[in-house]
Design an enzyme around this catalytic site. Sequence first.
Site, mmCIF file in Angstrom:
data_model
loop_
_atom_site.group_PDB
_atom_site.id
_atom_site.type_symbol
_atom_site.label_atom_id
_atom_site.label_comp_id
_atom_site.label_asym_id
_atom_site.label_seq_id
_atom_site.Cartn_x
_atom_site.Cartn_y
_atom_site.Cartn_z
ATOM 1 C CG HIS A 19 6.859 -10.023 -11.152
ATOM 2 N ND1 HIS A 19 7.589 -11.118 -10.770
ATOM 3 C CD2 HIS A 19 7.753 -9.036 -11.406
ATOM 4 C CE1 HIS A 19 8.883 -10.815 -10.808
ATOM 5 N NE2 HIS A 19 8.996 -9.561 -11.191
ATOM 6 C CB SER A 20 7.098 -6.269 -8.853
ATOM 7 O OG SER A 20 6.964 -5.583 -10.093
ATOM 8 C CD GLU B 21 -2.899 -0.756 -0.103
ATOM 9 O OE1 GLU B 21 -3.143 0.386 -0.511
ATOM 10 O OE2 GLU B 21 -3.271 -1.775 -0.711
ATOM 11 C CB SER C 189 17.977 -6.852 -9.811
ATOM 12 O OG SER C 189 17.436 -6.034 -8.815
HETATM 13 C C1 LIG Z 1 18.783 -11.819 -16.092
HETATM 14 C C2 LIG Z 1 17.427 -11.231 -15.872
HETATM 15 N N1 LIG Z 1 16.493 -11.313 -16.834
HETATM 16 C C3 LIG Z 1 15.275 -10.799 -16.654
HETATM 17 C C4 LIG Z 1 14.969 -10.158 -15.483
HETATM 18 C C5 LIG Z 1 13.583 -9.558 -15.279
HETATM 19 N N2 LIG Z 1 12.824 -10.381 -14.339
HETATM 20 C C6 LIG Z 1 12.770 -10.038 -13.029
HETATM 21 S S1 LIG Z 1 11.883 -11.148 -12.152
HETATM 22 C C7 LIG Z 1 11.531 -12.074 -13.505
HETATM 23 C C8 LIG Z 1 10.695 -13.329 -13.387
HETATM 24 C C9 LIG Z 1 11.290 -14.387 -12.515
HETATM 25 O O1 LIG Z 1 10.359 -15.403 -12.274
HETATM 26 P P1 LIG Z 1 10.621 -16.548 -11.252
HETATM 27 O O2 LIG Z 1 12.053 -16.946 -11.267
HETATM 28 O O3 LIG Z 1 9.630 -17.616 -11.514
HETATM 29 O O4 LIG Z 1 10.378 -15.886 -9.819
HETATM 30 P P2 LIG Z 1 9.028 -15.286 -9.204
HETATM 31 O O5 LIG Z 1 8.998 -13.832 -9.551
HETATM 32 O O6 LIG Z 1 7.898 -16.031 -9.799
HETATM 33 O O7 LIG Z 1 9.127 -15.450 -7.727
HETATM 34 C C10 LIG Z 1 12.107 -11.509 -14.650
HETATM 35 C C11 LIG Z 1 11.978 -12.070 -15.997
HETATM 36 C C12 LIG Z 1 15.979 -10.072 -14.502
HETATM 37 N N3 LIG Z 1 15.772 -9.495 -13.332
HETATM 38 N N4 LIG Z 1 17.182 -10.624 -14.710
#
Ligand SMILES: Cc1ncc(C[n+]2csc(CCOP(=O)(O)OP(=O)(O)O)c2C)c(N)n1
Length: 429
Positions: A320-321, A105, A191
């Site tokens: 997701h975020s 929030e 990240s």
């Molecule tokens: C190398 C890289 N590629 C793409 C991203 C963008 N990104 C951030 S989170 C995410 C999804 C990750 O999904 P998952 O591993 O299933 O974790 P969840 O968010 O579901 O917990 C992506 C594609 C990143 N942070 N780093």
Amino acid sequence: MLSKNKPSIVSFRAAAVFSLHALHRQQPFDSTLEKPQFPGASAEFVDHLEFIQPNVISGIPVYRVMDRQGNIMNPSQDPQLSKETVLNFYQKMTLLNTMDRILYESQRQGRISFYMTNYGEEGTHIGSAAALDPNDLVFGQYREAGVLMYRGFPLDLFMAQCYANADDLGKGRQMPVHYGSKDLNFVTISSPLATQIPQAAGAAYAVKRENLNRVVICYFGEGAASEGDAHAGFNFSATLECPLIFFCRNNGYAISTPTNEQYRGDGIAARGPGYGMLSIRVDGNDVFAVYNATKEARRRAVAENQPFLIEAMTYRIGHHSTSDDSSAYRSVDEVNYWDKQDHPISRLRHYMAARGWWSEDDERIWRKQSRKTVMEAFEKAEKRLKPNPELLFTDVYEEMIPSVNKQKESLWRHLQQYKEHYPLDLYEK
Ligand SMILES: Cc1ncc(C[n+]2csc(CCOP(=O)(O)OP(=O)(O)O)c2C)c(N)n1
Ligand SMILES: [Mg+2]
């Protein structure tokens, strides 16, 4: 070869036989035998052409201890934790939930820049964290705040990190949710996806050499498991025989990418045998199943110096975020099912209620009290000054080097020149 109709169950026991007898040992070289002598495989010759079906390893079952109503399904699997321990699990899971709500929030209100919730995955965090020794080293992805909370990271420090204030252990240099704590053996989150996986393999190798009865646990999402780094980490830790628990949170999505676009095999657990790793799939919404699997993996990883792969099936209930709107790619009904009918918190609550350990009154009092504690930490963090901007330039090198010093001076000149645009009074001097 395993038949199509009888799916292979990669249980700890089956995989142990697989690992110890077939994979580790190379066959003795004997040129007189009409047997394959290739050093890279232990196998027999066959005289018929057949491709191995990808579903040789499919339908890996999901280990659970409790059903959705919190009933223990097989008494031999009940970890029989004390009332105090179970209440602590419940309080940590719900406190995480409350902290998520308030920080989510606060981002919506523009008070912090970004946030990621852990809704629906609380069981994977608390169940695994409780099965570890506090000395075990944790590498997280970013959605494991409950692990850090279970280890005793205070609300004040969660808030300080999200607010990037002067109390933040990272000195305000990271995006929100990129926690880290040297004292609690929790390596700072990065990240870029999957970077923690080979790092954890390296750390586990070091831990093995130290021989200190310690393991490394590495959390990652099923999406991160598609990165090349995941392969590197899995293969190094298997070949170097490292005491490492790979803990995959398979929550169904990698941002908007659902699992059916992420992989074609039977999830992440199916990959374990390919690397010669013992693997198991668990119901991540069952905190006891997660606890049992992690505890056993930990015990054996230390005793036998080998990595384990746990795939915890769960569901990401939140977006997701704060940069995502999941209604664009999934249905409200789907989310509601996990939120209302198969939630790790309600499952544990059913278990506690059946034992008379938790009443409606207890719930009401705890919800009120925990919300108050979170709000107090939140208000304190918001009032606190931000770190001195000069800290941007420290800690990269032990001593300040000329090029970094030049950047620092240039920042100060800029801040002087345009001071009306920067709220410098909100920063420590
Ligand atoms: C190398 C890289 N590629 C793409 C991203 C963008 N990104 C951030 S989170 C995410 C999804 C990750 O999904 P998952 O591993 O299933 O974790 P969840 O968010 O579901 O917990 C992506 C594609 C990143 N942070 N780093
Ligand atoms: Mg995911």
